[in-house]
Design a protein around this motif. Structure first.
Motif, PDB file in Angstrom:
ATOM      1  N   SER A  71       9.158   8.060 -14.679  1.00 21.37           N
ATOM      2  CA  SER A  71       8.414   7.755 -15.902  1.00 21.37           C
ATOM      3  C   SER A  71       7.028   8.384 -15.878  1.00 21.37           C
ATOM      4  CB  SER A  71       8.267   6.239 -16.061  1.00 21.37           C
ATOM      5  OG  SER A  71       7.460   5.707 -15.022  1.00 21.37           O
ATOM      6  N   ASN A  72       6.452   8.544 -17.062  1.00 20.53           N
ATOM      7  CA  ASN A  72       5.086   9.073 -17.162  1.00 20.53           C
ATOM      8  C   ASN A  72       4.076   8.117 -16.536  1.00 20.53           C
ATOM      9  OD1 ASN A  72       4.970  11.704 -18.567  1.00 20.53           O
ATOM     10  ND2 ASN A  72       6.043  10.610 -20.193  1.00 20.53           N
ATOM     11  N   SER A  73       4.294   6.823 -16.699  1.00 20.39           N
ATOM     12  CA  SER A  73       3.345   5.857 -16.141  1.00 20.39           C
ATOM     13  C   SER A  73       3.317   5.942 -14.622  1.00 20.39           C
ATOM     14  CB  SER A  73       3.708   4.438 -16.591  1.00 20.39           C
ATOM     15  OG  SER A  73       5.005   4.080 -16.139  1.00 20.39           O
ATOM     16  N   ALA A  74       4.480   6.116 -13.989  1.00 21.15           N
ATOM     17  CA  ALA A  74       4.522   6.241 -12.533  1.00 21.15           C
ATOM     18  C   ALA A  74       3.851   7.532 -12.077  1.00 21.15           C
ATOM     19  CB  ALA A  74       5.973   6.193 -12.045  1.00 21.15           C
ATOM     20  N   CYS A  75       4.062   8.610 -12.820  1.00 17.50           N
ATOM     21  CA  CYS A  75       3.403   9.881 -12.485  1.00 17.50           C
ATOM     22  C   CYS A  75       1.886   9.764 -12.619  1.00 17.50           C
ATOM     23  CB  CYS A  75       3.923  10.992 -13.393  1.00 17.50           C
ATOM     24  SG  CYS A  75       5.607  11.519 -13.035  1.00 17.50           S
ATOM     25  N   ASP A  76       1.439   9.120 -13.701  1.00 15.44           N
ATOM     26  CA  ASP A  76       0.009   8.974 -13.927  1.00 15.44           C
ATOM     27  C   ASP A  76      -0.638   8.074 -12.874  1.00 15.44           C
ATOM     28  OD1 ASP A  76       0.008  10.631 -16.099  1.00 15.44           O
ATOM     29  OD2 ASP A  76       0.157   9.030 -17.582  1.00 15.44           O
ATOM     30  N   THR A  77       0.083   7.055 -12.424  1.00 15.87           N
ATOM     31  CA  THR A  77      -0.458   6.153 -11.416  1.00 15.87           C
ATOM     32  C   THR A  77      -0.816   6.904 -10.141  1.00 15.87           C
ATOM     33  OG1 THR A  77       0.750   4.235 -12.256  1.00 15.87           O
ATOM     34  CG2 THR A  77       0.036   4.147  -9.964  1.00 15.87           C
ATOM     35  N   ILE A  78       0.083   7.728  -9.673  1.00 19.63           N
ATOM     36  CA  ILE A  78      -0.178   8.450  -8.426  1.00 19.63           C
ATOM     37  C   ILE A  78      -1.196   9.566  -8.644  1.00 19.63           C
ATOM     38  CG2 ILE A  78       1.701  10.161  -8.605  1.00 19.63           C
ATOM     39  CD1 ILE A  78       2.248   9.510  -5.591  1.00 19.63           C
TER      40      ILE A  78
ATOM     41  N   GLU B 211      -8.982   9.440  -7.797  1.00 21.87           N
ATOM     42  CA  GLU B 211      -9.891   8.447  -7.223  1.00 21.87           C
ATOM     43  C   GLU B 211     -10.341   8.848  -5.817  1.00 21.87           C
ATOM     44  OE1 GLU B 211      -9.405   3.889  -5.581  1.00 21.87           O
ATOM     45  OE2 GLU B 211      -8.388   4.410  -7.453  1.00 21.87           O
ATOM     46  N   VAL B 212      -9.411   9.353  -5.016  1.00 20.51           N
ATOM     47  CA  VAL B 212      -9.757   9.767  -3.648  1.00 20.51           C
ATOM     48  C   VAL B 212     -10.623  11.024  -3.674  1.00 20.51           C
ATOM     49  CG1 VAL B 212      -8.837  10.507  -1.422  1.00 20.51           C
ATOM     50  CG2 VAL B 212      -7.664   8.723  -2.711  1.00 20.51           C
ATOM     51  N   ILE B 213     -10.277  11.964  -4.548  1.00 19.58           N
ATOM     52  CA  ILE B 213     -11.081  13.183  -4.662  1.00 19.58           C
ATOM     53  C   ILE B 213     -12.513  12.842  -5.062  1.00 19.58           C
ATOM     54  CG2 ILE B 213     -11.405  15.324  -5.969  1.00 19.58           C
ATOM     55  CD1 ILE B 213      -8.364  15.555  -6.159  1.00 19.58           C
ATOM     56  N   ALA B 214     -12.666  11.913  -6.003  1.00 22.68           N
ATOM     57  CA  ALA B 214     -13.998  11.526  -6.477  1.00 22.68           C
ATOM     58  C   ALA B 214     -14.838  10.901  -5.372  1.00 22.68           C
ATOM     59  CB  ALA B 214     -13.875  10.549  -7.647  1.00 22.68           C
ATOM     60  N   SER B 215     -14.198  10.323  -4.371  1.00 19.60           N
ATOM     61  CA  SER B 215     -14.927   9.674  -3.276  1.00 19.60           C
ATOM     62  C   SER B 215     -15.156  10.594  -2.081  1.00 19.60           C
ATOM     63  CB  SER B 215     -14.161   8.430  -2.802  1.00 19.60           C
ATOM     64  OG  SER B 215     -12.910   8.788  -2.249  1.00 19.60           O
TER      65      SER B 215
ATOM     66  N   GLN C  87      -3.514  15.096   2.856  1.00 22.27           N
ATOM     67  CA  GLN C  87      -3.542  15.683   4.199  1.00 22.27           C
ATOM     68  C   GLN C  87      -2.674  16.933   4.269  1.00 22.27           C
ATOM     69  OE1 GLN C  87      -5.543  14.898   6.560  1.00 22.27           O
ATOM     70  NE2 GLN C  87      -6.303  12.913   5.865  1.00 22.27           N
ATOM     71  N   VAL C  88      -1.504  16.887   3.629  1.00 20.95           N
ATOM     72  CA  VAL C  88      -0.626  18.055   3.606  1.00 20.95           C
ATOM     73  C   VAL C  88      -1.295  19.201   2.861  1.00 20.95           C
ATOM     74  CG1 VAL C  88       1.530  18.944   2.618  1.00 20.95           C
ATOM     75  CG2 VAL C  88       1.533  16.788   3.874  1.00 20.95           C
TER      76      VAL C  88
ATOM     77  N   GLY D 293       0.797  -1.231   0.000  1.00 20.50           N
ATOM     78  CA  GLY D 293       0.000   0.000   0.000  1.00 20.50           C
ATOM     79  C   GLY D 293       0.822   1.269   0.000  1.00 20.50           C
ATOM     80  N   LYS D 294       1.959   1.248  -0.678  1.00 24.79           N
ATOM     81  CA  LYS D 294       2.826   2.435  -0.728  1.00 24.79           C
ATOM     82  C   LYS D 294       2.110   3.618  -1.383  1.00 24.79           C
ATOM     83  CE  LYS D 294       5.795   2.401  -4.001  1.00 24.79           C
ATOM     84  NZ  LYS D 294       5.224   3.454  -4.888  1.00 24.79           N
ATOM     85  N   THR D 295       1.511   3.389  -2.541  1.00 19.13           N
ATOM     86  CA  THR D 295       0.834   4.480  -3.252  1.00 19.13           C
ATOM     87  C   THR D 295      -0.330   5.018  -2.440  1.00 19.13           C
ATOM     88  OG1 THR D 295       1.465   3.504  -5.379  1.00 19.13           O
ATOM     89  CG2 THR D 295      -0.314   5.123  -5.393  1.00 19.13           C
ATOM     90  N   THR D 296      -1.083   4.135  -1.811  1.00 23.02           N
ATOM     91  CA  THR D 296      -2.198   4.557  -0.959  1.00 23.02           C
ATOM     92  C   THR D 296      -1.707   5.461   0.168  1.00 23.02           C
ATOM     93  OG1 THR D 296      -3.441   2.527  -1.420  1.00 23.02           O
ATOM     94  CG2 THR D 296      -4.020   3.735   0.590  1.00 23.02           C
ATOM     95  N   THR D 297      -0.594   5.082   0.776  1.00 25.27           N
ATOM     96  CA  THR D 297      -0.026   5.861   1.882  1.00 25.27           C
ATOM     97  C   THR D 297       0.444   7.229   1.410  1.00 25.27           C
ATOM     98  OG1 THR D 297       0.708   3.802   2.923  1.00 25.27           O
ATOM     99  CG2 THR D 297       1.720   5.840   3.698  1.00 25.27           C
ATOM    100  N   ILE D 298       1.154   7.259   0.291  1.00 20.63           N
ATOM    101  CA  ILE D 298       1.688   8.521  -0.219  1.00 20.63           C
ATOM    102  C   ILE D 298       0.565   9.473  -0.622  1.00 20.63           C
ATOM    103  CG2 ILE D 298       2.978   9.544  -2.136  1.00 20.63           C
ATOM    104  CD1 ILE D 298       4.709   8.358   0.075  1.00 20.63           C
ATOM    105  N   VAL D 299      -0.464   8.947  -1.279  1.00 18.70           N
ATOM    106  CA  VAL D 299      -1.588   9.795  -1.705  1.00 18.70           C
ATOM    107  C   VAL D 299      -2.319  10.367  -0.492  1.00 18.70           C
ATOM    108  CG1 VAL D 299      -3.866   9.735  -2.799  1.00 18.70           C
ATOM    109  CG2 VAL D 299      -1.907   8.712  -3.956  1.00 18.70           C
ATOM    110  N   GLU D 300      -2.509   9.552   0.531  1.00 18.84           N
ATOM    111  CA  GLU D 300      -3.151  10.052   1.755  1.00 18.84           C
ATOM    112  C   GLU D 300      -2.317  11.179   2.371  1.00 18.84           C
ATOM    113  OE1 GLU D 300      -6.024  10.455   4.625  1.00 18.84           O
ATOM    114  OE2 GLU D 300      -6.120   8.946   3.029  1.00 18.84           O
TER     115      GLU D 300
END
Length: 560
Positions: free
Chosen positions: A103-110, A116-120, A88-89, A77-84
């Motif tokens: 990479s662009n794919s890594a940037c797009d993933t986060i 996704e979190v904003i939409a919820s 919060q910041v 859950g690294k991405t989940t943790t970083i996005v949270e």
């Protein structure tokens, strides 16, 4: 890298190259004195001590002595943790965040995870809507920068809902002051710094930091970070890193990532009890992706048994009724093949036709029969992984010919950070030393992709020369999930096998042609070498082809 170092001020240079702390660390005092109280957007983080600690520490302000590291092994859950932590910041006033990756794919993933979190969250949606209406305010305005050469058709429509997505030109960089969150690749950040003077950032998040060279990572820091800016690195240095083709560069240490170098510093030391300075790092341990037995393999090999399998049984036990598994409590299957490794005609890449045919049989079987217990398998749920591009091309062709267009075939590198319900691996190397597969990081990647079932197809004698494969094969044997041929009376005598080798090759080839399988040519000298150097392996190679086809019912599957 030299230019990046020149751009680093003395204070920032010491931040990136911290002096080892020789004083004894009081682990209990490394927890923030005032634990921030806030409402989590992802409430599941509250049940994970390491994730919660990371979010709280980043929110409260990491140690100014060195970058903060979130070490996230597969499925933790690294991405989940970083996005949270990012969101919060953002709730704090006067914060501006730069999110970057190699990479662009890594940037797009986060960035997509943020969407996704904003939409919820109705609260976040209101903040974004208000900020977009009041364009003079930087609060909660989000932008994703792409290079001019990037194909805009590839931009995910979901990303455009909350991010302004542009292919940056020189004049576009002047608008950076108006945005709260900026997402760009490390190279993109270097271009931004060149064309525009940054309004100071409070936080720089470098995701997949272990997959970028130190020179790349410094492009996201040099000339961008000021004295009050925190740098947060996230990734896993035990998986694939940056690709460095120059041997001279490797010898000078340029193949090592910034994250890996810092973790070797005494500041980030983990003591024998598993304690560490929590103002400098968080080490995620709970795996939510894979079956406990799958986790157990790469956990023992690469993570010192520190990972804790936490995936819900209902999500990872789908193979518990699969009839092909002798031991259904251990969803890892090693299918023995003794095909020949060949060179692809138009390149130097390797392929193995017999392994490809066996893999196609498994795909067909899974799609037609499912996993038992009325559990159907969709093409999108199967991932095919192989270390060689030549085998990738062969497998894509063969699967397309069988109508399996949605079964994804990719290299080990392309599957890093990915997951599938079922992973089938064609290891290719047979009757040769598995040099290319000897990289433990490459092995770690394909071992950690599967959620419920992993099928390994290869030559155990050749692969067993590597200690990691020796352990994997040993575990499959121990658990009874090591599928091979049954020795016949003919296979018990080397002389008998040698004297009949030519006839066997001819009849074998004819039989393979009848079943529409690719003919695998075996040469006597290769068989003799295997007999001399690998005990009884060579003497049964010819018989093994037909025995495997019979045991797997490939003949029926191909003609049916």
């Amino acid at each position: 890298m030299c230019l990046a170092l020149q751009l680093l001020e003395n204070r920032t240079r010491r931040y990136i190259f911290p002096l080892p702390n020789t004083e004894k660390v009081d682990w209990e005092e490394t927890v923030p004195e005032k634990v921030p109280i806030f409402s989590l957007f992802n409430e599941s983080i509250a049940t994970n001590a390491e994730q919660l600690q990371a979010v709280q520490q980043i929110f409260a302000g990491p140690n100014p002595q060195a970058p903060y590291i979130v070490f996230g092994p597969p499925g933790t859950g690294k991405t989940t943790t970083i996005v949270e932590a990012i969101l919060q910041v953002c709730l704090q006033e006067y914060t501006r965040i730069l999110i970057t990756a190699g990479s662009n794919s890594a940037c797009d993933t986060i960035a997509l995870k943020i969407c996704e979190v904003i939409a919820s969250s109705e609260r976040l949606q209101e903040l974004v809507k208000y900020s977009n209406e009041k364009k003079t305010l930087p609060t909660w305005r989000l932008i994703r920068f792409y290079s001019l050469l990037y194909d805009r058709k590839k931009i995910d429509p979901n990303l455009k809902k909350y991010f302004k997505c542009i292919a940056a030109e020189r004049n576009d960089f002047k608008s950076l002051y108006n945005y709260k969150i900026i997402v760009a690749t490390l190279c993109g950040v270097a271009r931004m710094r060149y064309y525009a003077n940054f309004c100071p950032f409070t936080h720089i998040f470098i995701d997949e930091a272990a997959a970028s060279s130190e020179a790349e990572a410094l492009m996201g820091i040099a000339g961008v970070k000021d004295k009050d800016c925190h740098v947060i690195l996230s990734g896993d240095h035990k998986q694939l890193g940056a690709v460095i083709k120059c041997d001279r560069a490797k010898s000078l240490g340029l193949g090592q990532s910034l994250m890996e170098r810092l973790l070797l510093n005494k500041l980030y030391e983990v003591d024998t009890s598993g304690n560490y300075d929590r103002t400098l790092q968080s080490r995620l341990r709970q795996n939510y992706r894979s079956h406990p037995e799958i986790v157990g393999i790469f956990n023992k090999l690469y993570y010192n048994c520190e990972l804790i399998p936490m995936a819900p049984p209902s999500q990872v036990n789908q193979a518990a009724k699969w009839s092909v598994l002798p031991n259904r409590k251990f969803p890892i299957l090693f299918q023995v093949t003794h095909g020949i490794t060949e060179r692809e005609a138009q390149s130097n890449s390797s392929l193995n036709k017999l392994e490809a045919q066996v893999l196609c049989w498994y795909v067909k079987s899974l799609l037609e029969d499912g996993l038992g217990g009325d559990i159907k398998v969709q093409q999108e749920e199967i991932g095919v992984v192989t270390p060689y591009l030549g085998q990738c091309r062969l497998l894509k062709l063969m699967l397309r010919q069988r109508g399996h267009h949605k079964v994804e075939v990719g290299s080990v590198e392309s599957y890093q950070g990915r997951e599938k319900l079922i992973i089938i691996v064609s290891l290719v190397s047979s009757f040769k030393h598995p040099y290319f597969l000897s990289n433990p990081r490459r092995i770690n990647v394909f071992l950690s992709r599967a959620k419920s079932l992993m099928i390994l197809i290869g030559n155990p004698i050749s692969l067993g020369q590597n200690k990691d494969f020796e352990f994997i094969i040993g575990q499959c044997k121990l658990q009874g999930n090591f599928l091979t041929k049954k020795k016949t009376a003919k296979s018990k005598s080397k002389k008998t096998a040698k004297s009949k080798s030519k006839k066997t090759v001819k009849s074998q080839s004819n039989e393979l042609c009848k079943t529409n399988l690719p003919t695998v040519q075996l040469q006597e000298e290769e068989i003799d070498d295997q007999q001399d150097n690998q005990d009884e392996a060579g003497e049964v190679v010819l018989l093994d082809l037909q025995n495997q086809l019979n045991e797997l019912n490939i003949c029926e599957a191909s003609t049916g």
